[in-house]
Design an enzyme around this catalytic site. Structure first.
Site, mmCIF file in Angstrom:
data_model
loop_
_atom_site.group_PDB
_atom_site.id
_atom_site.type_symbol
_atom_site.label_atom_id
_atom_site.label_comp_id
_atom_site.label_asym_id
_atom_site.label_seq_id
_atom_site.Cartn_x
_atom_site.Cartn_y
_atom_site.Cartn_z
ATOM 1 C CG PHE A 191 -1.725 -1.075 1.517
ATOM 2 C CD1 PHE A 191 -3.208 -1.026 1.063
ATOM 3 C CD2 PHE A 191 -1.540 -2.145 2.034
ATOM 4 C CE1 PHE A 191 -4.084 -2.011 1.010
ATOM 5 C CE2 PHE A 191 -2.371 -3.347 1.897
ATOM 6 C CZ PHE A 191 -3.712 -3.269 1.921
ATOM 7 C CG ASP A 192 0.812 6.057 -1.537
ATOM 8 O OD1 ASP A 192 2.071 6.361 -1.099
ATOM 9 O OD2 ASP A 192 -0.125 6.716 -1.563
ATOM 10 C CE LYS A 193 2.503 8.440 5.572
ATOM 11 N NZ LYS A 193 1.699 9.645 5.880
ATOM 12 C CB VAL B 152 -3.452 -0.647 -3.049
ATOM 13 C CG1 VAL B 152 -4.782 0.248 -2.676
ATOM 14 C CG2 VAL B 152 -3.850 -2.064 -2.887
#
Length: 654
Positions: A344-346, A546
């Protein structure tokens, strides 16, 4: 049966409309059963032959058209095998069995097209969401014009409970809008007029609370919208185009079955030709050998196999589209079903993407309200995103308003800001700003700062009258549903969930602890994210990324499946991702992964059913233990079973 897209069957729209094929199949059945009745209960045998011939005509009409189209392209497929079997049956005088074969085959064909059209229609329904006309505002009067005539910059009026006719930005009024058709969100979203709009503002750059999409439904208030996209570029138009493109991208299983059929059909034809001459080796007549060969021909036709994967892929894609998720083709659908690792990107994916004021700590007996008033007065002079976030939260959380007592604010690059407040200097920023201006930072305050930094917070010191009077901290908070979503992903078999962020490692660790990630990697530039993805791919073979699709595009392109969030407004996300969640909600992720797993299991079931039936029927027809009638019934039954099994996906719920 064949894998062509239903809308390619232009001949389906015959004399009786688009159900002509189905009516022909039913007529074929009526004549077949009438002929059967006459054969058994009447003395006029010629009548029964006439009925069987009529059954041949109605049952074989569309099959013949299909076969001719294929042969023109140099393809010998299942339709050809079926016709050959029916002609062979007529040749040896088994008119009744030939009529049964064509009746069941045409009925199977018609029902298959009906089922595939049903899945297609639920996708095409997206296209019908766009209204046909718009109310254009021209010098204070309203003119109805077709949406194709709208130009960028036009102002349109959306009346209560009507559809929005263009992608654009609200410039007057406020209303709640039902966006379910585009983003899959079940609850209407409040939209407000934007305060100022620069002429060059891009649709993607506007906050979602100000923008509206074509085909969404307005609530109870009138709003005025400035058009920012032409009708052919609207989100919904691109969505429909991408979903129809998605169907043409074959899944790995589909490519495999295509290869199998390419070899299988010629082998069957060869086997059938050989079996025609079995009478030379075993004691039977030519007609008996021919009958056996025709039985094998029917038994070996891989109808169910041809339709098993495309019907499941199409149903899966249609079901996802209905919930505001765009899956680009069978490959992405199947790959997602095998995932155990997601990166995941943050910012904006797992977190809100907006800093929130988390701690206010006044020191040396300074009153909290006075402290906050001072901070608000100074910060509201700055345009920095952090300053804006702090001002907004002080107003909302503590109900304090500005007294306008601060002036002469200036930013000191990389350190903070300074300003005049009631005749004295105020500094807000990091320890370096304090020491540069001769303000002492005690060890206990340094410790307090370290603790907050450890939790991933951004800390700012506040000094006034040359002494520290307090500190404030802000943090990008996790999305409300992030923790719950990750737990649900874990429950459906996602073992590794990793955050890749450009933020400080402490920030990453803190968020990871709060929401239950397995790992967090901080301080990453876009190219570092790509390297991290490649490493994870080596370790776990398949990985999804994501993100919001803009700065994550390279990492997404390198992952097995790129999943973009909030793609409704972002062209980049729609282009680069394999899967696009149209809404900005991470909660729909478990649904997508669950749907892909279900699609994979249905594809597997369908393959077992179709191959199992062929493997069972071929030997028993070769041995002469089954006649054409029973072979046809079992064979076509398996095809219908496969289609019905695939259509279960249209009703999938997590």
């Amino acid at each position: 049966m064949n894998q062509n897209k239903p809308n390619e069957h232009s001949h389906n729209h015959g004399i009786l409309g688009e159900k002509t094929e189905l009516y022909f199949a039913i007529l074929s059945g009526v004549f077949f059963f009438t002929g059967l009745f006459i054969e058994h209960f009447s003395t006029v045998q010629e009548w029964s032959l006439g009925c069987f011939i009529a059954a041949y005509f109605f049952g074989g009409y569309f099959t013949t058209l299909e076969a001719i189209n294929k042969i023109k392209k140099g393809e010998f497929e299942i339709d050809f095998l079926m016709l050959a079997a029916a002609i062979g049956a007529a040749y040896i005088g088994s008119w009744g069995e030939g009529a049964l074969l064509l009746f069941l085959f045409s009925l199977g064909h018609a029902l298959e097209h009906y089922a595939m059209n049903k899945a297609k229609k639920s996708i095409e329904a997206l296209g019908n969401l766009s209204p046909k006309i718009a109310l254009l505002k021209k010098e204070n009067e309203l003119v109805e014009i077709p949406i194709e005539s709208l130009q960028i910059g036009d102002v349109i009026v959306i009346k209560p409970n009507t559809k929005v006719s263009a992608d654009g930005v609200v410039i007057k009024g406020k209303s709640s809008i039902n966006q379910a058709s585009v983003t899959g969100e079940s609850i209407p979203v409040d939209k407000y007029a934007i305060s100022s709009l620069q002429t060059h503002t891009e649709f993607n750059d506007i906050e979602s609370k100000h923008k509206v999409f074509t085909g969404t439904i307005n609530g109870d208030n009138v709003i005025e919208v400035k058009v920012l996209k032409l009708s052919e570029d609207s989100t919904i138009a691109r969505l429909v185009k991408m979903v129809s493109d998605a169907e043409t991208q074959k899944s790995p299983t589909q490519l495999l079955t295509k290869k199998f059929e390419k070899w299988f059909v010629p082998i069957v034809i060869l086997l059938v030709v050989v079996l025609c001459f079995a009478y030379l080796v075993i004691d039977e007549t030519f007609n008996q050998s021919l009958y056996r060969a025709i039985c094998v021909l029917v038994a070996a036709s891989p109808c169910a196999l041809a339709i098993s994967t495309p019907s499941a892929v199409l149903s899966g894609i249609a079901r996802a589209a209905k919930s505001g998720v765009l899956i680009k083709g069978g490959r992405a659908l199947e790959d997602m079903g095998t995932l155990t690792t997601i990166a995941f990107d943050k910012t904006g994916t797992l977190t809100e993407g907006k800093p929130k004021l988390t701690n206010v700590i006044p020191l040396s007996g300074f009153d909290k309200t006075n402290f906050l008033s001072l901070v608000l007065d100074v910060e509201s002079l700055s345009n920095h995103p952090l300053a804006r976030a702090i001002s907004k939260d002080i107003r909302e959380q503590y109900q304090i308003e500005t007294n306008n007592q601060a002036s002469d604010m200036s930013e000191i690059q990389g350190k903070g800001i300074k300003a005049q407040y009631q005749g004295d200097e105020v500094f807000i920023g990091n320890p370096r700003l304090m020491t540069d201006n001769g303000i002492d930072v005690s060890t206990e305050i340094e410790q307090q700062m370290r603790d907050l930094l450890q939790d991933g917070e951004t800390v700012m010191l506040v000094a006034y009258h040359k002494e520290l009077i307090g500190l404030i901290s802000v943090m990008d908070m996790p999305r409300p549903f992030a923790k719950d979503t990750l737990q649900r992903l874990k429950a459906i078999g996602i073992k590794n969930m990793i955050m890749l962020t450009g933020d400080h490692q402490n920030v990453g660790n803190s968020i990871a602890r709060q929401i239950g990630l397995t790992e967090a990697k901080g301080n990453l530039l876009p190219e570092d994210k790509v390297k991290a993805i490649q490493k994870l791919k080596q370790r776990d073979s398949k990985i999804a990324m994501v993100g919001d699709g803009v700065n994550d595009a390279p990492a997404m392109a390198n992952s097995t499946v790129g999943i973009a969030m909030g793609a409704a407004g972002s062209d980049v996300a729609l282009e680069t991702a394999d899967v696009a969640l149209m809404s900005d909600k991470i909660e729909s992720l478990p649904f997508v992964i669950g749907l892909s797993r279900k699609s994979r299991s249905i594809i597997k079931q369908n393959l077992w059913i179709s191959l199992g039936v062929v493997a069972f029927l071929v030997p028993i027809t070769m041995m002469g233990w089954a006649n054409i009638g029973s072979a046809v019934a079992i064979h076509e039954g398996s095809t219908l079973l496969v289609v019905i099994n695939a259509l279960r996906l249209l009703r999938y719920k997590i």
